[in-house]
Design a protein around this motif. Structure first.
Motif, PDB file in Angstrom:
ATOM      1  N   LEU A  99       0.860  -1.177   0.000  1.00 14.67           N
ATOM      2  CA  LEU A  99       0.000   0.000   0.000  1.00 14.67           C
ATOM      3  C   LEU A  99       0.901   1.232   0.000  1.00 14.67           C
ATOM      4  CD1 LEU A  99      -2.886   1.192   0.288  1.00 14.67           C
ATOM      5  CD2 LEU A  99      -2.631   0.963   2.758  1.00 14.67           C
ATOM      6  N   ASP A 100       0.788   2.044  -1.037  1.00 13.19           N
ATOM      7  CA  ASP A 100       1.660   3.209  -1.170  1.00 13.19           C
ATOM      8  C   ASP A 100       1.213   4.346  -0.260  1.00 13.19           C
ATOM      9  OD1 ASP A 100       3.210   1.966  -3.116  1.00 13.19           O
ATOM     10  OD2 ASP A 100       1.901   2.655  -4.742  1.00 13.19           O
ATOM     11  N   ILE A 101       2.193   5.036   0.302  1.00 14.02           N
ATOM     12  CA  ILE A 101       1.902   6.247   1.067  1.00 14.02           C
ATOM     13  C   ILE A 101       1.389   7.316   0.112  1.00 14.02           C
ATOM     14  CG2 ILE A 101       2.955   8.104   2.425  1.00 14.02           C
ATOM     15  CD1 ILE A 101       4.938   6.059   3.490  1.00 14.02           C
ATOM     16  N   PRO A 102       0.299   8.018   0.440  1.00 11.96           N
ATOM     17  CA  PRO A 102      -0.202   9.057  -0.473  1.00 11.96           C
ATOM     18  C   PRO A 102       0.846  10.135  -0.722  1.00 11.96           C
ATOM     19  CG  PRO A 102      -1.261   9.181   1.684  1.00 11.96           C
ATOM     20  CD  PRO A 102      -0.515   7.904   1.658  1.00 11.96           C
ATOM     21  N   ALA A 103       0.834  10.673  -1.927  1.00 10.68           N
ATOM     22  CA  ALA A 103       1.855  11.650  -2.320  1.00 10.68           C
ATOM     23  C   ALA A 103       1.888  12.862  -1.401  1.00 10.68           C
ATOM     24  CB  ALA A 103       1.602  12.091  -3.767  1.00 10.68           C
ATOM     25  N   ALA A 104       0.713  13.275  -0.925  1.00 11.66           N
ATOM     26  CA  ALA A 104       0.651  14.463  -0.072  1.00 11.66           C
ATOM     27  C   ALA A 104       1.329  14.248   1.274  1.00 11.66           C
ATOM     28  CB  ALA A 104      -0.808  14.863   0.154  1.00 11.66           C
ATOM     29  N   LEU A 105       1.498  12.988   1.672  1.00 17.57           N
ATOM     30  CA  LEU A 105       2.095  12.683   2.977  1.00 17.57           C
ATOM     31  C   LEU A 105       3.462  12.031   2.850  1.00 17.57           C
ATOM     32  CD1 LEU A 105      -1.060  11.289   4.834  1.00 17.57           C
ATOM     33  CD2 LEU A 105      -0.110  13.600   4.941  1.00 17.57           C
ATOM     34  N   SER A 106       3.987  11.949   1.654  1.00 15.36           N
ATOM     35  CA  SER A 106       5.296  11.323   1.466  1.00 15.36           C
ATOM     36  C   SER A 106       6.405  12.328   1.748  1.00 15.36           C
ATOM     37  CB  SER A 106       5.430  10.784   0.040  1.00 15.36           C
ATOM     38  OG  SER A 106       5.337  11.838  -0.894  1.00 15.36           O
ATOM     39  N   GLY A 107       7.567  11.812   2.020  1.00 11.46           N
ATOM     40  CA  GLY A 107       8.708  12.674   2.280  1.00 11.46           C
ATOM     41  C   GLY A 107       8.787  13.109   3.726  1.00 11.46           C
ATOM     42  N   PRO A 108       9.900  13.749   4.096  1.00  8.35           N
ATOM     43  CA  PRO A 108      10.104  14.184   5.479  1.00  8.35           C
ATOM     44  C   PRO A 108       9.576  15.591   5.727  1.00  8.35           C
ATOM     45  CG  PRO A 108      12.115  14.493   4.254  1.00  8.35           C
ATOM     46  CD  PRO A 108      11.122  13.919   3.280  1.00  8.35           C
ATOM     47  N   VAL A 109       9.449  15.918   7.005  1.00  6.87           N
ATOM     48  CA  VAL A 109       9.117  17.275   7.423  1.00  6.87           C
ATOM     49  C   VAL A 109      10.191  17.709   8.417  1.00  6.87           C
ATOM     50  CG1 VAL A 109       7.636  16.477   9.320  1.00  6.87           C
ATOM     51  CG2 VAL A 109       7.304  18.756   8.379  1.00  6.87           C
ATOM     52  N   THR A 110      10.531  18.966   8.419  1.00  2.35           N
ATOM     53  CA  THR A 110      11.574  19.480   9.311  1.00  2.35           C
ATOM     54  C   THR A 110      10.952  19.942  10.620  1.00  2.35           C
ATOM     55  OG1 THR A 110      12.892  20.194   7.407  1.00  2.35           O
ATOM     56  CG2 THR A 110      13.453  21.127   9.560  1.00  2.35           C
ATOM     57  N   LEU A 111      11.396  19.328  11.705  1.00  3.30           N
ATOM     58  CA  LEU A 111      10.913  19.670  13.036  1.00  3.30           C
ATOM     59  C   LEU A 111      11.863  20.680  13.679  1.00  3.30           C
ATOM     60  CD1 LEU A 111       9.990  16.074  14.273  1.00  3.30           C
ATOM     61  CD2 LEU A 111       8.468  17.788  13.272  1.00  3.30           C
ATOM     62  N   PRO A 112      11.447  21.311  14.784  1.00  2.22           N
ATOM     63  CA  PRO A 112      12.364  22.224  15.483  1.00  2.22           C
ATOM     64  C   PRO A 112      13.678  21.523  15.834  1.00  2.22           C
ATOM     65  CG  PRO A 112      10.140  22.468  16.335  1.00  2.22           C
ATOM     66  CD  PRO A 112      10.106  21.311  15.381  1.00  2.22           C
ATOM     67  N   GLY A 165      15.972  21.169  13.471  1.00  2.00           N
ATOM     68  CA  GLY A 165      16.481  20.647  12.213  1.00  2.00           C
ATOM     69  C   GLY A 165      16.308  19.152  12.035  1.00  2.00           C
ATOM     70  N   ILE A 166      15.418  18.537  12.819  1.00  2.00           N
ATOM     71  CA  ILE A 166      15.207  17.083  12.743  1.00  2.00           C
ATOM     72  C   ILE A 166      14.315  16.768  11.554  1.00  2.00           C
ATOM     73  CG2 ILE A 166      14.270  15.070  13.948  1.00  2.00           C
ATOM     74  CD1 ILE A 166      14.854  16.577  16.575  1.00  2.00           C
ATOM     75  N   GLN A 167      14.749  15.854  10.708  1.00  2.00           N
ATOM     76  CA  GLN A 167      13.959  15.395   9.578  1.00  2.00           C
ATOM     77  C   GLN A 167      13.196  14.132   9.999  1.00  2.00           C
ATOM     78  OE1 GLN A 167      13.938  16.675   6.194  1.00  2.00           O
ATOM     79  NE2 GLN A 167      14.899  18.462   7.129  1.00  2.00           N
ATOM     80  N   TYR A 168      11.879  14.171   9.838  1.00  2.00           N
ATOM     81  CA  TYR A 168      11.072  13.012  10.249  1.00  2.00           C
ATOM     82  C   TYR A 168       9.965  12.803   9.223  1.00  2.00           C
ATOM     83  CZ  TYR A 168       8.877   9.647  13.356  1.00  2.00           C
ATOM     84  OH  TYR A 168       8.358   8.479  13.894  1.00  2.00           O
ATOM     85  N   PRO A 169       9.638  11.528   8.891  1.00  2.00           N
ATOM     86  CA  PRO A 169       8.619  11.274   7.864  1.00  2.00           C
ATOM     87  C   PRO A 169       7.261  11.887   8.223  1.00  2.00           C
ATOM     88  CG  PRO A 169       9.862   9.273   8.329  1.00  2.00           C
ATOM     89  CD  PRO A 169      10.265  10.282   9.357  1.00  2.00           C
ATOM     90  N   LEU A 170       6.705  12.621   7.275  1.00  2.00           N
ATOM     91  CA  LEU A 170       5.410  13.263   7.489  1.00  2.00           C
ATOM     92  C   LEU A 170       4.315  12.232   7.736  1.00  2.00           C
ATOM     93  CD1 LEU A 170       3.546  15.719   7.494  1.00  2.00           C
ATOM     94  CD2 LEU A 170       3.480  15.595   4.990  1.00  2.00           C
ATOM     95  N   TYR A 171       4.381  11.100   7.057  1.00  2.00           N
ATOM     96  CA  TYR A 171       3.332  10.086   7.227  1.00  2.00           C
ATOM     97  C   TYR A 171       3.288   9.564   8.653  1.00  2.00           C
ATOM     98  CZ  TYR A 171       0.420   5.994   6.429  1.00  2.00           C
ATOM     99  OH  TYR A 171      -0.586   5.055   6.501  1.00  2.00           O
ATOM    100  N   ARG A 172       4.457   9.338   9.248  1.00  2.00           N
ATOM    101  CA  ARG A 172       4.481   8.833  10.623  1.00  2.00           C
ATOM    102  C   ARG A 172       3.941   9.876  11.599  1.00  2.00           C
ATOM    103  NH1 ARG A 172       7.407   4.129  11.812  1.00  2.00           N
ATOM    104  NH2 ARG A 172       8.483   3.224  10.017  1.00  2.00           N
ATOM    105  N   LEU A 173       4.244  11.153  11.356  1.00  2.00           N
ATOM    106  CA  LEU A 173       3.658  12.209  12.182  1.00  2.00           C
ATOM    107  C   LEU A 173       2.142  12.237  12.038  1.00  2.00           C
ATOM    108  CD1 LEU A 173       6.004  15.320  11.835  1.00  2.00           C
ATOM    109  CD2 LEU A 173       5.609  13.924  13.871  1.00  2.00           C
TER     110      LEU A 173
END
Length: 306
Positions: free
Chosen positions: A122-135, A137-145
């Motif tokens: 099952l593919d992660i939707p495009a809108a939720l793919s990739g990382p997001v930058t947290l305070p 400078g931490i890079q964390y997957p947007l889908y997991r958030l």
């Protein structure tokens, strides 16, 4: 060990915990209201994951996959309650265990017959793919958030349902005195079916959400079911708050134990042996936690005292 790694693992533990909560919440609702030990709950988790994967592949829409997971798991749960569980209400727990274990085999072979033995993805939707930058400078997957947010949102909605609605009043009354609410005119059979379908839908939702970060395959629900039982024992049977707190404790203990214990043993032994021993003990950590909680509070953190 870097601070960034610790924060990432804490977030991973929270994500794992809220997914366990979705499983454990349905399980504790079913046991609290119906007094039923449902070993087939993991099969409903698997049903939701397969329904989401197949529907998302056919429609190209992750949201349609989630809707299909909820509908398929709720429908499967309602049918199981009507055809099998309803005949077990007056039976002892051994009969319930045997019957629901048989349902695991039926679900597993039925799923293998429908979809084959190979895993689906099952593919992660495009809108939720990739990382997001947290305070920081931490890079964390947007889908997991997003999974963490969904889990917390479902927990709040479930609390509102149980604490603030007429249906919630009936569910809480059913936990305390089924005979009395039946005498007051509540259709207890319909309430049981509704509660079972709700618990199944929560398991199906968890399966669909997790299916995007791991493969969807036959038998995927049983390991999660074991952890869900640990969660409700720690939190207290029948308590939604206990299921939430217990799930977070299990998720964080399992995730953080996997990184801290090997590092701790490296201080006193060679790295290869420390890694092996630490990983072995990390897999036991949640059961040590459960034992410690039961020694302190035999009914769980939020279980009712007898």
């Amino acid at each position: 060990m870097s601070t960034i790694l610790i924060i990432e693992q804490v977030l991973n533990g929270l994500q794992f915990g809220v997914m366990l909560f979705l499983m454990a919440a349905g399980l504790t609702l079913i046991f609290g209201v119906m007094g039923l030990i449902n070993l087939a709950h993991g099969s409903l988790y698997m049903t939701g994951a397969f329904a989401a994967a197949v529907t998302a592949a056919a429609t190209g829409s992750f949201l349609m996959g989630l809707a299909a997971a909820l509908a398929a798991a709720a429908l499967a749960g309602a049918l199981v309650e009507l055809l099998v569980i309803r005949r077990l209400h007056d039976k002892d727990h051994l009969d319930q265990v045997l019957a629901t274990f048989a349902l695991i085999l039926i679900f597993s072979e039925g799923t293998r017959w429908l979809y084959g033995s190979f895993p689906l993805y099952l593919d992660i939707p495009a809108a939720l793919s990739g990382p997001v930058t947290l305070p920081g400078g931490i890079q964390y997957p947007l889908y997991r958030l997003t999974l963490i947010g969904i889990g917390i949102g479902v927990a709040l909605a479930l609390w509102g349902l149980i604490a603030r609605t007429r249906l919630g009043i009936r569910i809480r009354a059913g936990e305390n005195d089924r005979e009395m609410i039946a005498a007051l005119g509540v259709d207890i059979s319909r309430l049981y079916t509704l509660v079972f379908a709700l618990g199944a839908a929560l398991a199906g939702l968890a399966g669909a959400l997790v299916g995007a970060i791991q493969s969807v395959q036959v038998g995927m629900g049983e390991p999660v079911l074991i952890l869900a039982f640990v969660v409700i024992v720690i939190g207290g049977i029948g308590s939604i708050k206990g299921a939430f707190v217990g799930a977070l404790l299990v998720g964080l203990t399992d995730t953080l134990g996997g990184i801290f214990l090997p590092e701790l043993f490296k201080l006193v032994m060679e790295p290869a042996r420390a890694t092996s021993l630490g990983a072995s003990l990390a897999s036991m950590a949640i059961y040590v936690l459960m034992a410690a909680v039961l020694i302190w509070r035999p009914t769980g953190l939020y279980g009712a005292r007898v």
